[in-house]
Scaffold this motif. Structure first.
Motif, PDB file in Angstrom:
ATOM      1  N   LYS A   1       0.833  -1.205   0.000  1.00 46.01           N
ATOM      2  CA  LYS A   1       0.000   0.000   0.000  1.00 46.01           C
ATOM      3  C   LYS A   1       0.866   1.253   0.000  1.00 46.01           C
ATOM      4  CE  LYS A   1      -4.244  -1.769   2.159  1.00 46.01           C
ATOM      5  NZ  LYS A   1      -5.131  -1.670   3.346  1.00 46.01           N
TER       6      LYS A   1
ATOM      7  N   HIS B   1      -7.037  -5.037  -7.621  1.00 53.46           N
ATOM      8  CA  HIS B   1      -7.982  -4.518  -6.624  1.00 53.46           C
ATOM      9  C   HIS B   1      -7.292  -3.510  -5.699  1.00 53.46           C
ATOM     10  CE1 HIS B   1     -10.328  -7.990  -7.973  1.00 53.46           C
ATOM     11  NE2 HIS B   1     -11.375  -7.395  -7.441  1.00 53.46           N
ATOM     12  N   LEU B   2      -6.047  -3.811  -5.314  1.00 53.00           N
ATOM     13  CA  LEU B   2      -5.307  -2.895  -4.451  1.00 53.00           C
ATOM     14  C   LEU B   2      -4.992  -1.601  -5.204  1.00 53.00           C
ATOM     15  CD1 LEU B   2      -4.230  -2.909  -1.551  1.00 53.00           C
ATOM     16  CD2 LEU B   2      -2.020  -3.634  -2.449  1.00 53.00           C
TER      17      LEU B   2
ATOM     18  N   ALA C   1      -6.768  -0.343  -7.680  1.00 52.57           N
ATOM     19  CA  ALA C   1      -8.035   0.382  -7.829  1.00 52.57           C
ATOM     20  C   ALA C   1      -8.429   1.085  -6.537  1.00 52.57           C
ATOM     21  CB  ALA C   1      -9.135  -0.584  -8.259  1.00 52.57           C
ATOM     22  N   GLU C   2      -8.047   0.501  -5.415  1.00 51.14           N
ATOM     23  CA  GLU C   2      -8.397   1.075  -4.113  1.00 51.14           C
ATOM     24  C   GLU C   2      -7.597   2.341  -3.817  1.00 51.14           C
ATOM     25  OE1 GLU C   2      -7.642  -0.158   0.538  1.00 51.14           O
ATOM     26  OE2 GLU C   2      -8.016  -1.772  -0.894  1.00 51.14           O
ATOM     27  N   LEU C   3      -6.346   2.399  -4.287  1.00 54.03           N
ATOM     28  CA  LEU C   3      -5.444   3.481  -3.884  1.00 54.03           C
ATOM     29  C   LEU C   3      -5.162   4.515  -4.969  1.00 54.03           C
ATOM     30  CD1 LEU C   3      -2.862   1.323  -1.900  1.00 54.03           C
ATOM     31  CD2 LEU C   3      -4.468   2.947  -0.930  1.00 54.03           C
TER      32      LEU C   3
ATOM     33  N   GLN D   1      -8.260   9.005  -8.731  1.00 54.60           N
ATOM     34  CA  GLN D   1      -9.177   8.861  -9.867  1.00 54.60           C
ATOM     35  C   GLN D   1      -8.806   9.805 -11.010  1.00 54.60           C
ATOM     36  OE1 GLN D   1     -11.514   6.508 -10.390  1.00 54.60           O
ATOM     37  NE2 GLN D   1     -11.645   7.406 -12.431  1.00 54.60           N
TER      38      GLN D   1
ATOM     39  N   ILE E   1     -12.705  -1.141 -10.605  1.00 48.88           N
ATOM     40  CA  ILE E   1     -13.132   0.092  -9.917  1.00 48.88           C
ATOM     41  C   ILE E   1     -14.654   0.154  -9.837  1.00 48.88           C
ATOM     42  CG2 ILE E   1     -13.231   2.606 -10.152  1.00 48.88           C
ATOM     43  CD1 ILE E   1     -10.359   2.461 -11.264  1.00 48.88           C
TER      44      ILE E   1
ATOM     45  N   LEU F   1     -15.811  -2.057  -7.143  1.00 49.13           N
ATOM     46  CA  LEU F   1     -15.505  -1.584  -5.791  1.00 49.13           C
ATOM     47  C   LEU F   1     -16.321  -0.356  -5.405  1.00 49.13           C
ATOM     48  CD1 LEU F   1     -11.594  -1.845  -5.685  1.00 49.13           C
ATOM     49  CD2 LEU F   1     -13.221  -3.327  -4.535  1.00 49.13           C
TER      50      LEU F   1
ATOM     51  N   SER G   1     -17.307   1.312  -1.630  1.00 50.80           N
ATOM     52  CA  SER G   1     -16.772   2.576  -1.146  1.00 50.80           C
ATOM     53  C   SER G   1     -17.875   3.521  -0.731  1.00 50.80           C
ATOM     54  CB  SER G   1     -15.905   3.226  -2.240  1.00 50.80           C
ATOM     55  OG  SER G   1     -14.858   2.359  -2.607  1.00 50.80           O
TER      56      SER G   1
ATOM     57  N   LYS H   1     -19.237   2.625   2.643  1.00 52.25           N
ATOM     58  CA  LYS H   1     -18.328   3.011   3.710  1.00 52.25           C
ATOM     59  C   LYS H   1     -18.494   4.495   4.044  1.00 52.25           C
ATOM     60  CE  LYS H   1     -14.637  -0.422   3.110  1.00 52.25           C
ATOM     61  NZ  LYS H   1     -13.219  -0.619   2.710  1.00 52.25           N
TER      62      LYS H   1
END
Length: 281
Positions: free
Chosen positions: A171, A240-241, A243-245, A248, A267, A270, A274, A277
C-alpha cells in the motif's frame, strides 16, 4: 525541455505535492525534506499511515544506493542466481531487498577475520553482492532515520514478514508508484506499461526472472531503455489494491488500453462498497 518540465509538474500534482496554484502543498513541503525521488518520498510518508516505516526506510535506502547485485563472471551466472535465490521473497523484489539488507546487517555484526578481508566482505563475495553498495544503503538509511526524527515523523516498530505488514508495504509503495504499473499481456513476461504503450521485460536481477511463476500485474521502481527495455525492482500487486489506492483523476487521464478496461471493471465493482463506507462514516 518544456515537455519534460510539464511532465514533472504533472507527476508532482498526481502525488498531491502541489496546491491549486501550482505551489508546493504542505504535503509537498514535507516530501521535499527527503533527498529522494518524489515517488519514493511519497511512499515513505505513506508508510507512516500504514505503519511499515522501518521496512520502507530499508527499501528506500536499497533502491537509492547503487544496485547491490554484482555481474557474475562468465560461467558463474547460475551459481550467482542460486545464491541470490536464498534471499528471494514471494512478495517480490522490494521485500527481497529487505532480506538482503537484513542479512548484510547480520553478517556485519560478526567479528572481523584476521585475514585480508573482513567477514562482511567475504560474505558479500560469497553471495555475489556489492559490499560498497550495501554499506552505502546502510548510510542512506541512517540519514533518512535522522530526517524522520528531525521533522518528528513516527517510526513504527519492525514487523517484517507478517501478512499485515506485507500488505502495508504494498500500500505504501502504491501510494507513490501508482504511475509505475505494468501488466503481462501474453503470459510470457512481456509487460505493457499503463502510462505509455511501451513493452518491457523483467531485469535479469529480478527474483521473478527465470522462474515458473510470472506475476500478471507488477509495480516497478524504474524502467531502463539502456538495459534492454527492462523494468527493475518489481513486486506483484493486485488490480484490486491498485483500484483502491489510485487517484481517480490520474486514472482518468491514462491512455486507452485493455489493461485500463480491466482496471475500470475492478473500480466499478468496488464503487458500491466505497459508497457504503462513506455513508457509514
Amino acid at each position: 525541455a518544456p515537455e519534460s518540465l510539464m511532465q514533472a509538474l504533472e507527476d508532482l500534482d498526481y502525488l498531491a505535492a502541489l496546491d491549486n496554484d501550482g505551489n508546493l502543498s504542505e504535503f509537498g513541503i514535507i516530501m521535499s525534506e527527503f533527498p529522494l525521488d518524489p515517488q519514493l518520498s511519497k511512499s515513505l510518508l505513506a508508510s507512516c499511515e500504514f505503519e511499515c516505516v522501518d521496512e520502507m526506510l530499508t527499501i528506500a535506502a536499497m533502491v537509492t544506493a547503487p544496485s547491490c547485485f554484482l555481474h557474475a563472471a562468465p560461467g558463474t551466472e547460475e551459481i550467482a542466481r542460486s545464491r541470490w535465490r536464498r534471499f528471494s521473497h514471494p512478495a517480490g523484489d522490494h521485500c527481497t531487498l529487505i532480506n538482503i539488507f537484513n542479512a548484510f546487517k547480520a553478517a556485519s555484526a560478526n567479528p572481523t577475520h584476521p585475514g585480508k578481508y573482513s567477514c562482511t566482505e567475504k560474505w558479500c563475495r560469497d553471495y555475489f553482492l556489492s559490499c560498497s553498495a550495501l554499506s552505502m544503503a546502510e548510510m542512506i538509511r541512517a540519514e533518512l532515520v535522522e530526517i524522520m526524527k528531525r521533522i518528528e515523523l513516527p517510526i513504527s516498530e519492525p514487523n517484517f514478514g507478517s501478512e499485515e505488514n506485507l500488505l502495508s508495504i504494498k500500500k505504501a509503495l502504491l501510494s507513490g508508484y501508482f504511475m509505475h504499473i505494468a501488466r503481462d499481456v501474453d503470459g510470457s513476461g512481456n509487460y505493457l506499461m499503463l502510462t505509455h504503450k511501451q513493452v518491457a521485460q523483467l531485469h535479469p536481477f529480478s527474483s521473478y526472472y527465470s522462474t515458473r511463476r510470472i506475476p500478471e500485474w507488477v509495480l516497478f521502481h524504474e524502467f531502463s531503455i539502456s538495459e534492454g527495455n527492462s523494468i527493475r525492482v518489481v513486486s506483484e500487486i493486485s488490480p484490486h489494491l491498485f483500484a483502491e489506492l489510485v487517484p481517480q483523476y490520474y486514472f482518468s487521464n491514462l491512455p486507452p488500453s485493455e489493461s485500463k478496461d480491466i482496471l475500470q471493471e475492478v473500480i466499478n465493482h468496488l464503487a458500491p462498497v466505497s459508497a457504503t463506507k462513506e455513508e457509514q462514516e
